[in-house]
Design a protein around this motif. Structure first.
Motif, PDB file in Angstrom:
ATOM      1  N   LEU A  41       9.744  11.796   1.552  1.00 15.45           N
ATOM      2  CA  LEU A  41       8.446  11.298   1.767  1.00 15.45           C
ATOM      3  C   LEU A  41       7.192  11.809   0.639  1.00 15.45           C
ATOM      4  CD1 LEU A  41       6.288   9.687   3.469  1.00 15.45           C
ATOM      5  CD2 LEU A  41       5.939  12.081   5.030  1.00 15.45           C
ATOM      6  N   LYS A  44       7.857  10.133  -2.513  1.00 15.97           N
ATOM      7  CA  LYS A  44       6.947   9.042  -2.647  1.00 15.97           C
ATOM      8  C   LYS A  44       5.656   8.816  -2.951  1.00 15.97           C
ATOM      9  CE  LYS A  44      11.146   6.639  -0.804  1.00 15.97           C
ATOM     10  NZ  LYS A  44      11.397   5.880  -2.385  1.00 15.97           N
ATOM     11  N   TRP A  52      -1.916   3.502  -4.745  1.00 21.57           N
ATOM     12  CA  TRP A  52      -1.395   3.199  -3.279  1.00 21.57           C
ATOM     13  C   TRP A  52      -2.668   1.825  -2.873  1.00 21.57           C
ATOM     14  CZ3 TRP A  52       3.899   3.103  -2.529  1.00 21.57           C
ATOM     15  CH2 TRP A  52       4.572   3.931  -2.987  1.00 21.57           C
ATOM     16  N   TYR A 140       6.312   8.981   9.274  1.00 20.88           N
ATOM     17  CA  TYR A 140       7.179   7.815   8.077  1.00 20.88           C
ATOM     18  C   TYR A 140       8.548   7.317   8.721  1.00 20.88           C
ATOM     19  CZ  TYR A 140       9.993   7.568   4.058  1.00 20.88           C
ATOM     20  OH  TYR A 140      10.680   7.096   2.925  1.00 20.88           O
ATOM     21  N   ARG A 142       9.952   4.383   7.139  1.00 23.61           N
ATOM     22  CA  ARG A 142      11.434   3.611   6.382  1.00 23.61           C
ATOM     23  C   ARG A 142       9.825   3.364   4.305  1.00 23.61           C
ATOM     24  NH1 ARG A 142      10.443  -1.309   8.831  1.00 23.61           N
ATOM     25  NH2 ARG A 142       9.989  -2.981   8.131  1.00 23.61           N
ATOM     26  N   SER A 143      10.990   3.147   3.655  1.00 27.55           N
ATOM     27  CA  SER A 143      10.535   3.085   2.699  1.00 27.55           C
ATOM     28  C   SER A 143      11.711   1.812   1.451  1.00 27.55           C
ATOM     29  CB  SER A 143      10.633   4.018   1.383  1.00 27.55           C
ATOM     30  OG  SER A 143      11.889   4.529   1.296  1.00 27.55           O
ATOM     31  N   SER A 144      10.867   0.772   1.009  1.00 26.07           N
ATOM     32  CA  SER A 144      11.717  -0.588   0.090  1.00 26.07           C
ATOM     33  C   SER A 144      11.583  -0.710  -0.980  1.00 26.07           C
ATOM     34  CB  SER A 144      12.125  -1.391   1.732  1.00 26.07           C
ATOM     35  OG  SER A 144      12.378  -2.697   1.059  1.00 26.07           O
ATOM     36  N   SER A 147       7.373  -0.091  -1.510  1.00 24.44           N
ATOM     37  CA  SER A 147       6.785   0.491  -0.464  1.00 24.44           C
ATOM     38  C   SER A 147       7.447   1.318   0.859  1.00 24.44           C
ATOM     39  CB  SER A 147       6.580  -1.138   0.458  1.00 24.44           C
ATOM     40  OG  SER A 147       6.289  -2.656  -0.163  1.00 24.44           O
ATOM     41  N   VAL A 148       5.886   1.823   1.305  1.00 27.79           N
ATOM     42  CA  VAL A 148       6.310   2.669   2.456  1.00 27.79           C
ATOM     43  C   VAL A 148       5.215   2.144   3.508  1.00 27.79           C
ATOM     44  CG1 VAL A 148       5.590   5.263   3.047  1.00 27.79           C
ATOM     45  CG2 VAL A 148       6.858   4.619   0.594  1.00 27.79           C
ATOM     46  N   TYR A 160       0.631   0.334   5.868  1.00 34.44           N
ATOM     47  CA  TYR A 160       1.671  -0.353   5.154  1.00 34.44           C
ATOM     48  C   TYR A 160       0.863   0.798   3.630  1.00 34.44           C
ATOM     49  CZ  TYR A 160       3.081  -3.585   8.443  1.00 34.44           C
ATOM     50  OH  TYR A 160       3.672  -4.402   9.609  1.00 34.44           O
TER      51      TYR A 160
END
Length: 442
Positions: A41, A44, A52, A140, A142-144, A147-148, A160
């Motif tokens: 985390l 990221k 962001w 936290y 997830r992340s993809s 995006s977090v 988001y």
């Protein structure tokens, strides 16, 4: 007995010697996985070179947008769409990444996000003691890709984060969000009865945006049932963002933006939908007007009819106002109310000097397919007398007019109403002659 004691002691000693045989979690020791999750985390958050774009909804309010840049020194710079100042002035505060049953992001000094939970209603417009019911600590999830996704520990709203491009970061820092905010607010100040069309739906879909950053899609389906999809939005450098998406007939809407003077919405696949305007709201009023529906009252809120409407009723109403004035009285309001499924009331509230009075006429009604048939008219008694009867000379032709139905319930268009929602009772025998006023729920 001694043998049993010896056996138990040996078992305990053997168990104590097997410290490293703790069950592994996803291939590692629990403390190792905790450190990995925290590092993930933290990495990221600080790894977004241009910062962001963030969006957050609140439990007691609408949505809010932010630009954030996290430093390795546990400081975060932030801008937001809470106000013109927040959208143009970067604010630096501190944050922590810690473990609370999972990796979590905590904003631990006052900033634009903590402002949303300020208990003083004057600060964020929220409720006393709880503000807009928003979090400062986020788990936290997830992340993809870029995006977090995090979730508030108390109110469960999602935060988001999407990596900003260099151009988006520059736009934020130059205050472009303020321009978008003002342009869209100006748009809705003079564009009314907004709607979109969607393939597969026969009726227009009303698009309603409120000042508290809430919005709705609303339409009548094939069975004349009203379908409403409520959501929240925030401003960003492109326009408006629906962070959680709003699904209408299987289509998920994600964004909106002004192109010149035209507002366009975009679904998750990037398809464009143009927002258009109708002279009146697009949902038939007969589906919204009843004693137990959105509206049950048509109100003339003063001695003056709403501007910009031509109707045969105008002379009836204005003549009644003049007669009241000639008798040293003044009309405060006139309203027609559906009290329940069969009974209604026509009320004239007026003053004589500073004393308030009410002249009321009750009636029974049948409402079918938008056509209203009235019957059983009766002056409402005040003790043993009736102000309707005692003021009948002033009421005059209005008494005959209300008995001249049946009527059709429908919207009333007015170029001079400033977007005010007007409804009317149109004589079936003469649609150019109709009572009209503001729609209310009493």
């Amino acid at each position: 007995m001694n043998k049993i004691v010896i056996i138990l002691l040996m078992a305990a000693m053997m168990a104590g010697c097997r410290k490293n045989e703790v069950p592994l979690v996803n291939g590692g020791l629990p403390e190792e996985r905790i450190m990995e999750r925290l590092a993930e985390l933290r990495g990221k958050l600080t790894g977004a070179e241009n910062g962001w774009m963030a969006s957050l909804t609140t439990t007691a309010g609408g949505g809010y947008g932010f630009y954030m840049k996290f430093g390795a020194d546990e400081k975060v710079s932030m801008m937001g769409d809470l106000s013109e100042d927040a959208a143009t002035q970067s604010q630096t505060s501190t944050y922590r990444v810690k473990w609370v049953m999972n990796a979590a992001l905590l904003f631990d000094t006052y900033n634009y996000i903590t402002l949303l939970q300020d208990p003083d209603p004057k600060v964020s417009g929220g409720k006393a003691g709880s503000g807009l019911k928003s979090d400062i600590e986020f788990e936290y999830i997830r992340s993809s890709g870029d995006s977090v996704i995090l979730q508030g520990k108390k109110y469960q709203n999602y935060l988001y984060l999407v990596k900003a491009t260099a151009a988006q970061a520059t736009d934020y820092q130059q205050g472009t969000v303020v321009d978008r905010m003002e342009a869209i607010q100006d748009y809705f100040e003079d564009h009314f009865n907004n709607y979109i069309n969607i393939d597969g739906l026969p009726n227009k879909i009303s698009f309603i945006v409120n000042d508290d950053k809430r919005l709705s899609f609303q339409y009548a389906d094939a069975k004349d049932s009203i379908i409403t999809i409520d959501g929240k939005f925030n401003f960003d450098v492109s326009g408006i963002n629906f962070s959680e998406g709003l699904v209408v007939n299987g289509i998920q809407f994600k964004k909106g933006a002004l192109t010149g003077s035209t507002l366009k919405l975009y679904d998750a696949g990037g398809k464009e939908y143009t927002v258009s305007q109708n002279p009146t709201p697009v949902i038939p009023l007969k589906l919204l007007f009843a004693y137990n529906k959105t509206y049950n009252t048509i109100l003339i809120g003063s001695a003056t009819l709403p501007a910009g409407v031509t109707s045969g009723f105008n002379s009836v109403f204005n003549g009644m106002v003049s007669r009241f004035v000639a008798s040293s009285r003044s009309i405060d309001s006139v309203r027609i109310v559906f009290s329940n499924s069969t009974q209604g009331l026509l009320e004239i509230r007026y003053k004589s000097g500073t004393t308030a009075f009410q002249a009321a006429l009750s009636f029974s009604y049948v409402l079918k397919d938008g056509v209203l048939t009235l019957a059983d008219y009766a002056p409402v008694l005040n003790g043993t007398s009736s102000n309707w009867t005692s003021r009948i000379d002033q009421i005059g032709s209005f008494d005959q007019w209300i008995r001249s139905g049946p009527f059709k319930i429908d919207w009333v268009a007015s170029a001079g109403s400033g977007g005010k929602i007007l409804g009317g009772l149109y004589k079936v025998s003469d649609p150019s002659d109709f009572y009209y006023g503001d729609l209310r729920k009493r």
